[in-house]
Design a protein around this motif. Structure first.
Motif, short mmCIF file in Angstrom:
data_model
loop_
_atom_site.label_atom_id
_atom_site.label_comp_id
_atom_site.label_asym_id
_atom_site.label_seq_id
_atom_site.Cartn_x
_atom_site.Cartn_y
_atom_site.Cartn_z
N UNK A 1 0.84 -1.20 0.00
CA UNK A 1 0.00 0.00 0.00
C UNK A 1 0.88 1.25 0.00
N UNK A 2 1.95 1.22 0.78
CA UNK A 2 2.85 2.38 0.84
C UNK A 2 3.49 2.65 -0.52
N UNK A 3 3.82 1.60 -1.25
CA UNK A 3 4.36 1.77 -2.60
C UNK A 3 3.31 2.43 -3.49
N UNK A 4 2.08 1.95 -3.38
CA UNK A 4 0.99 2.50 -4.19
C UNK A 4 0.73 3.96 -3.85
N UNK A 5 0.91 4.34 -2.57
CA UNK A 5 0.67 5.72 -2.14
C UNK A 5 1.77 6.66 -2.59
N UNK A 6 2.91 6.11 -3.02
CA UNK A 6 3.98 6.95 -3.53
C UNK A 6 5.13 7.19 -2.58
N UNK A 7 5.17 6.48 -1.46
CA UNK A 7 6.30 6.63 -0.55
C UNK A 7 7.59 6.20 -1.25
N UNK A 8 8.65 6.94 -0.99
CA UNK A 8 9.93 6.66 -1.63
C UNK A 8 10.88 5.85 -0.75
N UNK A 9 10.76 6.01 0.57
CA UNK A 9 11.60 5.29 1.52
C UNK A 9 10.74 4.60 2.57
N UNK A 10 11.30 3.54 3.17
CA UNK A 10 10.57 2.82 4.20
C UNK A 10 11.48 2.44 5.36
N UNK A 11 10.88 2.29 6.52
CA UNK A 11 11.61 1.88 7.72
C UNK A 11 10.66 1.04 8.57
N UNK A 12 11.16 -0.04 9.13
CA UNK A 12 10.32 -0.90 9.96
C UNK A 12 10.89 -2.30 10.04
N UNK A 13 10.25 -3.11 10.87
CA UNK A 13 10.74 -4.46 11.11
C UNK A 13 10.73 -5.31 9.85
N UNK A 14 9.87 -4.97 8.89
CA UNK A 14 9.84 -5.74 7.64
C UNK A 14 11.19 -5.65 6.93
N UNK A 15 11.85 -4.52 7.02
CA UNK A 15 13.11 -4.31 6.31
C UNK A 15 14.34 -4.59 7.17
N UNK A 16 14.17 -4.57 8.48
CA UNK A 16 15.32 -4.82 9.34
C UNK A 16 15.10 -4.28 10.74
N UNK A 17 15.51 -5.03 11.73
CA UNK A 17 15.38 -4.60 13.12
C UNK A 17 16.63 -3.83 13.55
#
Length: 368
Positions: A340-356
């Protein structure tokens, strides 16, 4: 008559309950049956480790069923219901103040003592001594959490998060709770930035942007300017992103001044936790940051959100981009949230999905 009063006095325990401001934890102190010395020293019967309190500040004792206090020549005085006193007789509900520490006088029946009362503040004193060790021995252990591009092709940076191995101060909430009581928020924030930079340089990790936090107490102060200048001078090879909490962004003139300082030092500016409070759209448009981090509460379960909530978030992302900011989604934990974040147009992400968060500098292997 004295015998009767003595029996009454022994049926109750005198207590002092913290009457502090803000969110500080209230504690109920049990006054020893035989009375005792109040002071900041560990040797005091009621240890209240506040800098303004003298080592031997005052004396408390019960007399004919009444709690009495005597100031022992303290530097900052003892006040009874707002009036400075040498001696006073205290009653239930009165306010007693040792320097700047305020307590309400109370009584509890001995039979109702549920074990929550403390003989002084020895546990709290130990916590304060541990905090002094944290600062003097630089015993913080910065953790690094990756910030990724939403296509997951690269890690663009790492946020520095506060941690330590000291039992009483293992997480940032505990650290900054104590720092708040001692007026050391800025010192703790500075220490965390400096230690993280030192570790990154030792690991020779100079490619990714390092996101370092500031405390709201630092905002608009010369101390923050000096701290950032020292950071840039000591670690010129690092790429710093200076995070300002959304709640601290209150004055446009101060934000413009800070942004100018940050850019003159070759650093970048990020607004953290956007949307957690008032949103501050005016500040976003007038003083746009390089990166705008959307609070995790906006991202959590976004895949299950209503169409209205998703449309609102899409609009905020578009406004941020139009202002020239890169948008970052915080707290992404599931693949569905990511999509959903990709669809909304976010360019960067942070969270447990990517790394703790990990204590190892990011250029070294570490388990997520």
């Amino acid at each position: 008559m004295n015998d009767v009063n003595q029996d009454v006095a022994q049926s109750f325990t005198w207590t002092l309950r913290e009457y502090g401001a803000g969110q500080q934890q209230r504690r109920t102190l049990k006054v020893p049956a035989g009375g005792g010395i109040v002071g900041r020293s560990d040797e005091a019967d009621l240890c209240i480790p506040v800098t303004a309190i003298s080592k031997r500040h005052a004396k408390l004792w019960a007399e004919n069923g009444i709690l009495c206090v005597e100031d022992l020549g303290s530097t900052n005085g003892t006040h009874h219901n707002g009036i400075r006193v040498q001696t006073a007789r205290l009653h239930e509900g009165d306010l007693i103040q040792f320097a700047n520490a305020v307590f309400r006088v109370g009584q509890v029946e001995e039979s109702r003592n549920d074990g929550t009362l403390q003989e002084g503040l020895i546990p709290w004193a130990q916590t304060l001594l541990t905090f002094e060790k944290l600062l003097s021995e630089r015993a913080v252990i910065p953790h690094f959490q990756p910030i990724v591009t939403m296509d997951r092709q690269s890690t663009s940076g790492y946020e520095v998060l506060a941690r330590s191995n000291l039992p009483e101060l293992q997480n940032p909430a505990k650290m900054f709770h104590v720092a708040e009581r001692l007026g050391q928020n800025a010192a703790l924030s500075e220490l965390m930035r400096e230690e993280a930079a030192r570790l990154l340089c030792e690991a020779q990790h100079f490619d990714a942007v390092v996101y370092v936090n500031t405390h709201p107490d630092e905002f608009g102060t010369d101390r923050l300017t000096t701290s950032l200048e020292n950071l840039a001078a000591a670690f010129p090879m690092l790429k710093f992103m200076i995070e300002i909490h959304e709640g601290a962004v209150t004055e446009l003139a101060e934000m413009r001044k800070l942004q100018s300082t940050i850019r003159s030092l070759g650093m970048q500016l990020s607004y953290d936790d956007f949307g957690a409070g008032q949103g501050r759209l005016m500040e976003l448009v007038e003083v746009p940051p390089d990166v705008l981090k959307f609070d995790m509460q906006l991202i959590r379960d976004i895949d299950q959100a209503s169409a209205c909530r998703i449309d609102l978030l899409r609009s905020l992302v578009r406004i941020a981009k139009d202002a020239g900011s890169i948008t970052l989604a915080e707290g992404v934990e599931t693949e569905a949230e990511h999509e959903v974040c990709v669809d909304l147009g976010f360019e960067l992400g942070q969270g447990f999905l990517y790394g703790r968060p990990s204590p190892a500098p990011p250029s070294m292997p570490s388990a997520n």
